[in-house]
Write an enzyme that holds these catalytic residues in place. Sequence first.
Site, short mmCIF file in Angstrom:
data_model
loop_
_atom_site.label_atom_id
_atom_site.label_comp_id
_atom_site.label_asym_id
_atom_site.label_seq_id
_atom_site.Cartn_x
_atom_site.Cartn_y
_atom_site.Cartn_z
N ASP A 61 51.74 40.75 30.19
CA ASP A 61 50.63 41.28 30.81
C ASP A 61 49.69 40.29 31.09
OD1 ASP A 61 47.81 42.83 30.68
OD2 ASP A 61 47.75 44.29 29.99
N TYR A 152 36.51 44.69 43.23
CA TYR A 152 38.63 44.20 43.94
C TYR A 152 36.88 42.62 44.62
CZ TYR A 152 42.34 42.31 46.85
OH TYR A 152 43.14 41.60 46.88
N LYS A 156 37.40 39.36 43.09
CA LYS A 156 37.64 37.93 44.15
C LYS A 156 36.13 37.12 44.44
CE LYS A 156 41.80 39.07 44.56
NZ LYS A 156 43.16 38.46 43.90
#
Length: 251
Positions: A61, A152, A156
């Site tokens: 993880d 997201y 990013k």
Amino acid sequence: MAGSRVAIVTGAARGIGAATAVRLAVDGFAVAVCDLDEAACAGTVAEIDRAGGRGLAVGVDVSDAQAVRAAVDRVAAELGPPVVLVNNAGIIRDNLLFRMSDDDWDAVMAVHLRGAFLMSRAVQAHMTEAGWGRIVNLSSTSALGNRGQANYSAAKAGLQGFTKTLAIELGRFGVTVNAIAPGFIATEMTAATAARMGVDFEDFKAAAAREIPVRRVGVPGDIAGVVAFLVGDDASFVSGQVIYVAGGPRA
């Protein structure tokens, strides 16, 4: 070219990560195939074996600091000190801002940003000791903004700043750090997006291709090829860059 160099690729059970792991193995790297579920890495390792390479499945993880340290230690013990790291692990929890939950935000940040930080911090010691290293972070064209992806897109974009800062800090130790920002790549993740939207995947890809200057969607090998260049000796003077691999300036 790679000799006995060791690479770690996260999120390598499928998609871009799997293609990258296999490409690096073909290029001569011993590759640690990392993913949340170690058993899910078996297919990638088998493909590496068929290609005559050396692979190791590692369950980790990437958002768990202790698990990351243990995984990197295991790679160093079983394959050798890792000097290439491809931070590819990622998840999506898409939603419009007013519907996005705290967990939707935190989960995406944990895997993409915290994961890249923890993995890079753990591996850089091996790179600096060797006086040679390569880190490649997977960003996205979504870093430029994409409806329904506030989490997201932010993650990013954050990876791009992370990339440039590490390039400054680690350059003196012979370590380059770059990012790749893929456009539309046909993977299980994009297929799942189409399914959630209730759109046939072939239709989904065709619609995307019409908006891309080269008139096709990408495949995982398109990204793996750029990773292969960035981790090679020919790219030793390329660092702190974000390369958009999207079939056009952006897509």
